[in-house]
Design an enzyme around this catalytic site. Structure first.
Site, PDB file in Angstrom:
ATOM      1  N   SER A 148       0.754  -1.155   0.038  1.00 42.15           N
ATOM      2  CA  SER A 148      -0.019  -0.204   0.301  1.00 42.15           C
ATOM      3  C   SER A 148       1.299   0.990  -0.032  1.00 42.15           C
ATOM      4  O   SER A 148       1.544   1.813  -0.958  1.00 42.15           O
ATOM      5  CB  SER A 148      -1.163   0.064   1.066  1.00 42.15           C
ATOM      6  OG  SER A 148      -2.066   1.061   0.980  1.00 42.15           O
ATOM      7  N   ASP A 161      -5.878  -3.572  -2.332  1.00 42.08           N
ATOM      8  CA  ASP A 161      -5.061  -3.933  -1.136  1.00 42.08           C
ATOM      9  C   ASP A 161      -3.933  -4.503  -0.751  1.00 42.08           C
ATOM     10  O   ASP A 161      -5.036  -5.949   0.078  1.00 42.08           O
ATOM     11  CB  ASP A 161      -5.500  -2.471  -0.282  1.00 42.08           C
ATOM     12  CG  ASP A 161      -4.125  -1.692   0.656  1.00 42.08           C
ATOM     13  OD1 ASP A 161      -3.330  -2.340   0.719  1.00 42.08           O
ATOM     14  OD2 ASP A 161      -4.493  -0.441   0.755  1.00 42.08           O
TER      15      ASP A 161
END
Length: 326
Positions: A44, A208
Site C-alpha cells: 500500500s 490493497d
C-alpha cells in the site's frame, strides 16, 4: 556478505509521512541510505515509498516533499511529481465503508477456502467482498507514471496486492509473478477496498496488499536476506482505546509479531519500527488526511531516533548502514 531487506508497511498518506520520518532519522543519525537495500517489500503506502526510493529519492528529500519543504538540488523525480496535480481525497471513514452492502463470494473464493483451509485468510477474503470504492487510485497516482522507467528497477522491489476474485496475495516484482507496469502494481497495492476502486491488470482485479497483511514482512523469508528493517505505520500498541483505529492497530500488531517470528525462525534478524503514543496521536484516525503530516514526520523522526538508539537496535541499524552504503 549479509543482504539487507527493507519492509515498508501500509498506512495511507499518513503512513508515507511515518516512513519518511523514520528513514530520515536513520539516514541522519546512522548514515543508513535506504536506497541501498537489496530487497524492498512495499505494501500500500509502502509501495509508493519503495518505488520512490528505487527511483533514487533520498529519505531526507522524501520528508521534505511530504511537507512541501525545499528539496535538494539533485531530486528531479520529486520535482516532476510535484508539478503533477493530485485529486483531493475525501476523509476515510471505515464505518461508512463497512455499512455498504457486500457482494456475494464467487466460486474461486469458496474453492480456495475448501482446498487450502490452513492458508485461507477469512478476513482478507471478507475485505475482497466489499463494494468497490468511488475513488480512482490510478488517477491519484498518475504522477508515478511520469517518473517510472521503461521497466522495473534493477534492485528488487516487491509490491504486494490481493487478487479480488479469490483473496490470494500476489507479490508483483518477485520472480514468477505476473508482468505488470510498475505504476499499476503500486495502484493495485494501494486500492483500499470500499474506498478506491479495484485495479484491473490483465484478466484480474486487485485490491490493497494490506488486506492480507499491513506489512507482509514474512515474504522476506524467500528473499535471500539476513537482516530486515521493518517500518510499520499501522502497527504498534494503541493501549485500550475502544475505537476502530485502535482495533486495526491491535490486529496489525498481532500479524506483525507473527511475521517477525517467522523471519527469526528462518534465521533473519530484524529491527522493527512502529508508532508509539506520540506518533499515533499525531497520525490520528484518518490515514488519508494531509493536515498534520509535518507533525507526523517530526514525531516519527524524534521517536524513531530514540528507538534506533537502543543498543540492540542500534547494532542492527549500523550493520545495515554498512551493508547498504553506496
Amino acid at each position: 556478505m549479509v543482504r539487507v531487506g527493507l519492509v515498508l508497511g501500509g498506512g495511507g498518506v499518513v503512513g508515507q509521512a511515518y516512513h519518511a520520518g523514520v528513514l530520515a532519522v536513520l539516514q541522519h543519525d546512522f548514515g543508513l541510505d535506504a536506497r541501498g537495500a537489496d530487497v524492498v517489500v512495499g505494501t500500500s503506502a509502502g509501495s509508493i515509498t519503495g518505488t520512490l526510493l528505487r527511483a533514487g529519492v533520498s529519505a531526507e528529500d522524501l520528508a521534505a516533499w511530504t511537507v512541501k519543504a525545499p528539496l535538494s538540488g539533485e531530486d528531479e523525480v520529486l520535482r516532476t511529481m510535484a508539478a503533477t496535480s493530485v485529486p483531493e481525497l475525501a476523509p476515510f471513514r471505515p464505518l461508512e465503508v463497512l455499512r455498504r452492502p457486500l457482494r456475494l463470494p464467487g466460486p474461486q473464493l469458496i474453492g480456495r477456502a475448501i482446498a487450502r483451509p490452513l492458508r485461507f485468510n477469512p478476513l482478507a477474503a471478507a475485505m475482497t467482498l466489499l463494494a468497490p470504492g468511488r475513488h480512482d487510485v490510478v488517477e491519484q497516482l498518475a504522477a508515478l507514471r511520469e517518473v517510472e522507467g521503461p521497466g522495473w528497477p534493477e534492485r528488487d522491489l516487491w509490491i504486494t496486492a490481493v487478487r479480488r476474485r479469490d483473496g490470494r496475495r500476489v507479490v508483483f516484482g518477485r520472480p514468477g509473478a505476473p508482468a505488470v507496469p510498475l505504476h499499476l502494481a503500486v495502484a493495485a497495492s494501494c486500492a483500499v477496498p470500499g474506498y478506491f476502486a479495484p485495479v484491473r491488470i490483465g484478466r484480474h482485479a486487485y485490491v490493497d496488499g494490506g488486506v492480507h497483511s499491513a506489512t507482509n514482512a514474512a515474504v522476506m523469508r524467500t528473499a535471500g536476506v539476513g537482516l530486515v528493517l521493518v517500518v510499520a505505520p499501522m502497527s504498534g500498541s494503541p493501549g485500550w482505546r475502544p475505537d476502530v483505529t485502535a482495533a486495526v492497530r491491535r490486529y496489525s500488531q498481532r500479524q506483525l509479531v507473527r511475521e517477525v517470528r517467522a523471519l527469526h525462525a528462518a534465521g533473519i534478524r530484524t529491527a522493527v519500527f512502529t508508532p508509539g503514543p506520540a506518533e499515533q496521536e499525531a497520525m490520528g484516525a484518518d490515514m488519508m488526511s494531509r493536515h498534520r503530516l509535518d507533525e507526523v514526520i517530526q514525531q516519527s523522526f524524534l521517536q524513531g531516533g530514540a528507538h534506533a538508539a537502543r543498543p540492540e537496535v542500534a547494532d542492527l541499524v549500523r550493520e545495515a548502514a554498512e551493508r547498504t552504503a553506496r
